[in-house]
Scaffold this motif. Structure first.
Motif, PDB file in Angstrom:
ATOM      1  N   LYS A 155      62.712  73.929  51.543  1.00 11.27           N
ATOM      2  CA  LYS A 155      63.676  74.051  50.442  1.00 11.27           C
ATOM      3  C   LYS A 155      63.088  73.648  49.266  1.00 11.27           C
ATOM      4  O   LYS A 155      62.889  73.527  47.612  1.00 11.27           O
ATOM      5  N   GLN A 156      62.776  71.860  49.956  1.00  8.14           N
ATOM      6  CA  GLN A 156      62.744  70.947  49.089  1.00  8.14           C
ATOM      7  C   GLN A 156      61.026  71.143  48.386  1.00  8.14           C
ATOM      8  O   GLN A 156      60.694  71.206  47.211  1.00  8.14           O
ATOM      9  N   LYS A 157      59.961  71.167  49.460  1.00  7.32           N
ATOM     10  CA  LYS A 157      58.674  71.804  49.406  1.00  7.32           C
ATOM     11  C   LYS A 157      58.702  72.947  48.017  1.00  7.32           C
ATOM     12  O   LYS A 157      57.531  72.926  47.201  1.00  7.32           O
ATOM     13  N   LEU A 158      59.561  74.300  48.515  1.00  2.00           N
ATOM     14  CA  LEU A 158      59.816  75.197  46.783  1.00  2.00           C
ATOM     15  C   LEU A 158      60.042  74.563  45.452  1.00  2.00           C
ATOM     16  O   LEU A 158      59.578  75.010  44.848  1.00  2.00           O
ATOM     17  N   LEU A 159      60.796  73.844  45.473  1.00  2.00           N
ATOM     18  CA  LEU A 159      61.459  72.821  44.701  1.00  2.00           C
ATOM     19  C   LEU A 159      60.496  72.449  43.840  1.00  2.00           C
ATOM     20  O   LEU A 159      60.082  72.074  41.910  1.00  2.00           O
ATOM     21  N   SER A 160      59.742  71.471  44.849  1.00  2.00           N
ATOM     22  CA  SER A 160      58.478  70.743  44.434  1.00  2.00           C
ATOM     23  C   SER A 160      57.709  71.648  43.427  1.00  2.00           C
ATOM     24  O   SER A 160      57.412  71.119  42.788  1.00  2.00           O
ATOM     25  N   VAL A 161      57.307  72.591  43.622  1.00  2.98           N
ATOM     26  CA  VAL A 161      56.376  73.787  43.309  1.00  2.98           C
ATOM     27  C   VAL A 161      56.553  73.901  42.354  1.00  2.98           C
ATOM     28  O   VAL A 161      55.777  74.043  41.005  1.00  2.98           O
ATOM     29  N   ASP A 213      51.288  78.044  52.718  1.00  2.00           N
ATOM     30  CA  ASP A 213      51.882  79.391  53.707  1.00  2.00           C
ATOM     31  C   ASP A 213      51.080  80.301  53.370  1.00  2.00           C
ATOM     32  O   ASP A 213      50.732  81.093  52.569  1.00  2.00           O
ATOM     33  N   LYS A 214      51.179  81.115  54.180  1.00  2.00           N
ATOM     34  CA  LYS A 214      50.852  82.799  54.178  1.00  2.00           C
ATOM     35  C   LYS A 214      51.931  83.897  53.450  1.00  2.00           C
ATOM     36  O   LYS A 214      53.395  83.327  54.002  1.00  2.00           O
ATOM     37  N   CYS A 215      51.622  84.826  52.599  1.00  2.00           N
ATOM     38  CA  CYS A 215      52.757  85.596  52.428  1.00  2.00           C
ATOM     39  C   CYS A 215      52.844  86.514  53.067  1.00  2.00           C
ATOM     40  O   CYS A 215      53.172  87.410  52.918  1.00  2.00           O
ATOM     41  N   SER A 216      54.433  86.069  53.906  1.00  2.00           N
ATOM     42  CA  SER A 216      54.063  87.264  55.706  1.00  2.00           C
ATOM     43  C   SER A 216      55.717  87.487  55.451  1.00  2.00           C
ATOM     44  O   SER A 216      56.919  87.169  54.766  1.00  2.00           O
ATOM     45  N   PRO A 217      56.206  88.042  56.459  1.00  2.00           N
ATOM     46  CA  PRO A 217      57.479  88.764  56.354  1.00  2.00           C
ATOM     47  C   PRO A 217      58.360  87.411  56.563  1.00  2.00           C
ATOM     48  O   PRO A 217      59.076  87.801  55.972  1.00  2.00           O
ATOM     49  N   ALA A 218      58.483  86.235  56.754  1.00  2.00           N
ATOM     50  CA  ALA A 218      58.355  84.868  57.588  1.00  2.00           C
ATOM     51  C   ALA A 218      58.969  84.327  55.879  1.00  2.00           C
ATOM     52  O   ALA A 218      59.736  83.687  55.522  1.00  2.00           O
ATOM     53  N   PHE A 219      57.637  84.041  54.942  1.00  2.00           N
ATOM     54  CA  PHE A 219      57.970  83.548  54.518  1.00  2.00           C
ATOM     55  C   PHE A 219      59.110  84.551  53.194  1.00  2.00           C
ATOM     56  O   PHE A 219      59.491  84.099  52.123  1.00  2.00           O
ATOM     57  N   THR A 220      58.837  86.492  52.690  1.00  2.00           N
ATOM     58  CA  THR A 220      59.420  86.951  52.535  1.00  2.00           C
ATOM     59  C   THR A 220      61.029  86.514  52.595  1.00  2.00           C
ATOM     60  O   THR A 220      62.015  86.274  51.801  1.00  2.00           O
ATOM     61  N   LYS A 221      61.348  86.702  53.756  1.00  2.00           N
ATOM     62  CA  LYS A 221      62.521  86.589  54.523  1.00  2.00           C
ATOM     63  C   LYS A 221      63.575  84.864  53.877  1.00  2.00           C
ATOM     64  O   LYS A 221      64.576  84.439  53.277  1.00  2.00           O
ATOM     65  N   PHE A 222      62.576  83.769  53.984  1.00  2.00           N
ATOM     66  CA  PHE A 222      62.513  82.059  53.110  1.00  2.00           C
ATOM     67  C   PHE A 222      63.075  82.247  51.686  1.00  2.00           C
ATOM     68  O   PHE A 222      63.769  82.062  51.614  1.00  2.00           O
ATOM     69  N   LEU A 223      62.281  83.020  50.969  1.00  2.16           N
ATOM     70  CA  LEU A 223      62.626  83.410  49.450  1.00  2.16           C
ATOM     71  C   LEU A 223      64.011  84.144  49.232  1.00  2.16           C
ATOM     72  O   LEU A 223      64.455  83.519  48.400  1.00  2.16           O
ATOM     73  N   THR A 224      64.452  85.109  50.903  1.00  2.00           N
ATOM     74  CA  THR A 224      65.433  86.035  50.185  1.00  2.00           C
ATOM     75  C   THR A 224      66.752  84.771  50.486  1.00  2.00           C
ATOM     76  O   THR A 224      67.460  85.301  49.788  1.00  2.00           O
ATOM     77  N   LYS A 261      69.519  84.106  47.655  1.00  2.00           N
ATOM     78  CA  LYS A 261      71.446  83.945  48.737  1.00  2.00           C
ATOM     79  C   LYS A 261      71.936  82.271  48.587  1.00  2.00           C
ATOM     80  O   LYS A 261      72.811  82.327  47.977  1.00  2.00           O
ATOM     81  N   ASN A 262      71.216  81.668  48.572  1.00  2.00           N
ATOM     82  CA  ASN A 262      71.929  80.135  48.463  1.00  2.00           C
ATOM     83  C   ASN A 262      71.421  79.388  46.855  1.00  2.00           C
ATOM     84  O   ASN A 262      72.224  78.377  46.790  1.00  2.00           O
ATOM     85  N   GLY A 263      71.228  80.683  46.059  1.00  2.00           N
ATOM     86  CA  GLY A 263      71.278  80.021  44.633  1.00  2.00           C
ATOM     87  C   GLY A 263      70.170  78.925  44.829  1.00  2.00           C
ATOM     88  O   GLY A 263      70.055  78.231  43.066  1.00  2.00           O
ATOM     89  N   VAL A 264      68.989  79.334  45.082  1.00  2.00           N
ATOM     90  CA  VAL A 264      67.989  77.838  45.078  1.00  2.00           C
ATOM     91  C   VAL A 264      67.052  78.283  44.326  1.00  2.00           C
ATOM     92  O   VAL A 264      66.349  77.799  43.129  1.00  2.00           O
ATOM     93  N   VAL A 265      66.708  79.471  44.225  1.00  2.00           N
ATOM     94  CA  VAL A 265      65.241  80.237  43.036  1.00  2.00           C
ATOM     95  C   VAL A 265      66.172  81.624  42.737  1.00  2.00           C
ATOM     96  O   VAL A 265      67.198  81.881  43.362  1.00  2.00           O
ATOM     97  N   ARG A 266      65.972  82.622  42.158  1.00  2.00           N
ATOM     98  CA  ARG A 266      66.681  82.985  40.916  1.00  2.00           C
ATOM     99  C   ARG A 266      65.340  84.254  41.589  1.00  2.00           C
ATOM    100  O   ARG A 266      64.674  83.932  40.960  1.00  2.00           O
ATOM    101  N   LEU A 280      66.390  74.685  39.400  1.00  2.00           N
ATOM    102  CA  LEU A 280      66.888  74.329  38.545  1.00  2.00           C
ATOM    103  C   LEU A 280      66.205  73.697  37.672  1.00  2.00           C
ATOM    104  O   LEU A 280      65.972  73.006  36.810  1.00  2.00           O
ATOM    105  N   THR A 281      64.947  74.088  37.627  1.00  2.00           N
ATOM    106  CA  THR A 281      63.749  74.588  36.108  1.00  2.00           C
ATOM    107  C   THR A 281      62.989  75.510  36.056  1.00  2.00           C
ATOM    108  O   THR A 281      62.304  75.929  36.335  1.00  2.00           O
ATOM    109  N   PRO A 282      64.177  75.794  35.133  1.00  2.00           N
ATOM    110  CA  PRO A 282      64.074  76.959  34.802  1.00  2.00           C
ATOM    111  C   PRO A 282      63.439  77.204  33.718  1.00  2.00           C
ATOM    112  O   PRO A 282      62.840  76.247  33.052  1.00  2.00           O
TER     113      PRO A 282
END
Length: 174
Positions: A4-10, A33-44, A48-53, A64-66
């Protein structure tokens, strides 16, 4: 660093570079990473946690950085139909040029060489209308609006698009 921190950094790095709105495959690539079902689940889970919209299906922004809200909808349009010609036309362009008195505040009308579709986003509704006209017939009647990094139709092209799509022409001022 957690995923999650890496995603926010990106996202933070992308905003500095003028980005801020990305597709799932772009985010996966930027994170190595690869855009796999696991990555899609991570984004989902991040949604849900409000990290991304999720701004629309498959397109995300950081909470955090819209991105700049004045240009975000145009970035979404380019993500929805990247790789094909898209330009602001119809009622949105005629309102922009003052050829109709109505001001569209919650909708952007776009003509595209891609598929038609309507997308609701937090920034407004995007209405994409497919055209079969060849690009070489359209291109001379467009200009680049550098403020939004998109093409806009010249007035005569926007009126021609309005007629071609059988849309209401009664609101034209002239």
């Amino acid at each position: 660093m957690t995923k999650k921190q890496k995603l926010l950094s990106v996202f933070a790095s992308a905003v500095k570079a003028g980005g801020g709105i990305h597709t799932a495959p772009e985010l996966a690539f930027m994170m190595g990473d690869k855009c796999s079902p696991a990555f899609t689940k991570f984004l989902t889970d991040c949604v849900k946690n409000g990290v991304v919209r999720r701004v629309t299906n498959g397109i995300f922004e950081s909470t955090l950085t819209p991105p700049d809200p004045s240009t975000a909808i145009y970035r979404i349009i380019n993500k929805l139909r990247g790789g094909v010609l898209n330009y602001i036309s119809l009622e949105s362009q005629l309102s922009y040029t003052g050829d109709i008195s109505q001001v569209l505040v919650d909708r952007v009308t776009v003509v595209t060489k891609g598929r038609s579709g309507t997308f609701s986003t937090p920034y407004g509704v995007i209405e994409l209308t497919h055209t079969k006209k060849p690009v070489d017939k359209i291109a001379p009647n467009l200009y680049l609006d550098t403020a939004i990094n998109m093409y806009r139709a010249k007035t005569m092209q926007a009126i021609a698009d309005l007629k071609h799509c059988n849309r209401n022409r009664h609101m034209l001022e002239n």
